[in-house]
Scaffold this active site. Structure first.
Site: not given
Ligand code: NAD
Length: 478
Positions: A155, A231, A251-252, A285
């Site tokens: 994002n 993520g 950071e979730l 997020c």
């Molecule tokens: P996601 O969790 O689907 O993916 C994030 C990253 O993790 C990607 O690079 C993905 O390929 C990788 N990934 C997926 N499965 C994995 C695994 N089993 N092991 C290791 N890596 C893996 O998230 P998204 O859809 O890309 O982003 C949206 C999410 O991110 C939302 O929940 C949002 O709130 C969160 N987010 C949090 C913050 C924060 O600062 N807290 C900031 C931005 C986004």
């Protein structure tokens, strides 16, 4: 179309048998680039090269590291417009939002360079220890953690990559970066800035590919000293199970609350919520998701909010007058549309928006959402806010704290007692008084409580968290 390779040992690498992935515009569906995706042996090679890179970089004096980072920052500044176009075209955010993100790239790298040069240890007052005299000297000695794996979401493909890579490099670590497969091009463009600034081979690697394959391999590998992940909470939880004994920053996700009390400036609240709920099509997020309004002012507040939300221009991300672009793909747009429809089927009222056309969804306000309904409890990650009525201030705080998340929060009130209670009583990593959670300075500590994460980012904090603090005690012979 030439495929972008993997960054391995300082070169963009594509092997004869490399698998390719096509990156498409979320708006038009057109193919915009091809990238190489990493195999398990590429992942292994990146880690091996990172171990060598970490040894080299750790022994590079901080003033030399700083000089390379400052050069990378200047290069990023020169490339703002091209970075903005890459961000917008691969993930669908409007070009004006993408420019805002791209403009921060050089700033984050510069801030990292500065903070990396400020890792002071401290001397320990050992003579205050019972029985110890002046025969010993104790101090803390900062050192890089070693190999950092950085895994990032789609994002904010520049901002969130640099909040890890900048501080990690500044603190003397090697980084293996795995950006989201949905938006991988920005990460490669940023890595090129570091390469052009003279970053030595092995210090930064970029691996594109599936999270469940190479992401898990990276997280589980014993050569890795720290995993820095941004993520979803779902993937964050999986990482905690496979990482083993490593430093972890997570950071979730979130479902961030915003309280509007009867002491609020309704114009200010509505203005800020019309931004905070819809920027980046709500895929933030810290988006303002749950608007908790004191019942006595609900009608007045909605009368100010609705026209502001209806004035948001939605459409082709490349158009200069588009404020909000697409969701990342059609299945995400369908998920968000269904969540809105489900809330309405369960008794909420759709006051405006919520119509989907492909990957676009018109900005929505969903009124009358019960605090315990899934539309409030779960992260929406789409362009809609829920409105929930609170009987009084105490009820508003109770609702704010009622989800498993705790990343950001906001309260609109000009009553000082309410402000003080809110900053103490709301369980979230960041609390905004008279703004929504959707505001961030790159220098501030930033991170979640509860299921929103572990640890904090923000450049100074991240440099600290990417540093080992050794305690050294020197003993005299007598
Ligand atoms: P996601 O969790 O689907 O993916 C994030 C990253 O993790 C990607 O690079 C993905 O390929 C990788 N990934 C997926 N499965 C994995 C695994 N089993 N092991 C290791 N890596 C893996 O998230 P998204 O859809 O890309 O982003 C949206 C999410 O991110 C939302 O929940 C949002 O709130 C969160 N987010 C949090 C913050 C924060 O600062 N807290 C900031 C931005 C986004």
């Amino acid at each position: 179309m030439t495929a972008t390779g993997l960054l391995l040992d300082g070169s963009w690498t594509k092997r004869a048998d490399s698998a390719l992935h096509t990156v498409r515009s979320p708006y038009s569906g057109d193919a915009i680039a091809e990238i190489v995706t990493a195999s398990s042996s590429d992942t292994d090679a990146a880690l091996e090269s990172a171990v060598a890179g970490a040894a080299l970089w750790r022994n590079t004096p901080a003033h030399q590291r700083t000089a390379i980072l400052l050069k990378a920052a200047s290069i990023a500044d020169e490339r703002i417009e091209s970075l903005a176009h890459t961000i917008s075209s691969e993930m669908g955010k409007s070009i004006r939002e993408a420019r805002g993100e791209a403009t921060r790239a050089g700033e984050i790298i510069r801030l990292s360079a500065f903070e990396g040069s400020q890792r002071y240890g401290e001397s320990l007052p050992l003579d205050a220890n019972l029985g110890t005299g002046f025969d010993k000297i104790g101090f803390t000695l900062p050192q890089p953690v070693g190999v950092v794996v950085a895994i990032t979401p789609f994002n904010y493909p520049s901002l969130l990559v640099l909040h890890k890579v900048g501080p990690a490099l500044a603190a003397g670590n090697a980084v293996v970066l795995k950006p989201a497969l949905a938006a991988p091009l920005t990460a490669s463009a940023l890595a090129q800035c570091f390469l052009d600034a003279g970053l030595p081979p092995g210090v930064l690697s970029v691996l594109n590919g599936s999270g469940s394959e190479i992401g898990t391999q990276l997280v589980a590998d014993p050569r890795v000293n720290k995993v820095s992940f941004t993520g979803s909470t779902r993937v964050g939880e999986m990482i905690t199970k496979i990482a083993g004994i490593k430093k972890l920053s997570l950071e979730l996700g979130a479902s961030s609350p915003v309280i509007v009390t009867r002491h609020a400036d309704l114009e200010q609240a509505a203005h800020s919520i019309a931004l905070g709920g819809y920027v980046n099509a709500g895929q933030v997020c810290i988006a303002a998701q749950r608007i908790i309004v004191e019942e006595s002012i609900r009608e007045d507040f909605l009368a100010v909010l609705i026209p502001k939300v209806e004035a948001i221009t939605l459409g082709d991300p490349t158009h200069e007058d588009t404020m909000v672009g697409t969701l990342i793909n059609e299945s995400e747009a369908i998920r968000v549309e269904s969540a809105i429809q489900k809330a309405v089927a369960d008794g909420a009222r759709l006051l405006t928006g919520g119509e989907r056309s492909g990957t676009l969804i018109t900005p929505a306000i969903v009124d009358g959402v019960e605090g315990d309904h899934e539309f409030a409890q779960e992260e929406l990650f789409g362009p809609a806010v829920s409105i929930t009525s609170a009987r009084d201030f105490a009820h508003a705080i109770e609702l704010a704290n009622s989800t498993k998340y705790g990343l950001g929060s906001g309260i609109f009130t000009h009553d000082q007692d309410e402000s003080i209670r809110a900053m103490r009583e709301i369980d979230s990593g960041v609390v905004h008084i008279n703004w929504t959670p959707l505001w961030r300075a790159d220098l501030m500590p930033y991170g979640g409580m509860k299921s929103s994460g572990i640890g904090k980012e923000g450049v100074r904090t991240t440099v600290h968290e990417m540093t080992e603090w050794k305690t050294v005690i020197m003993h005299s012979r007598v």
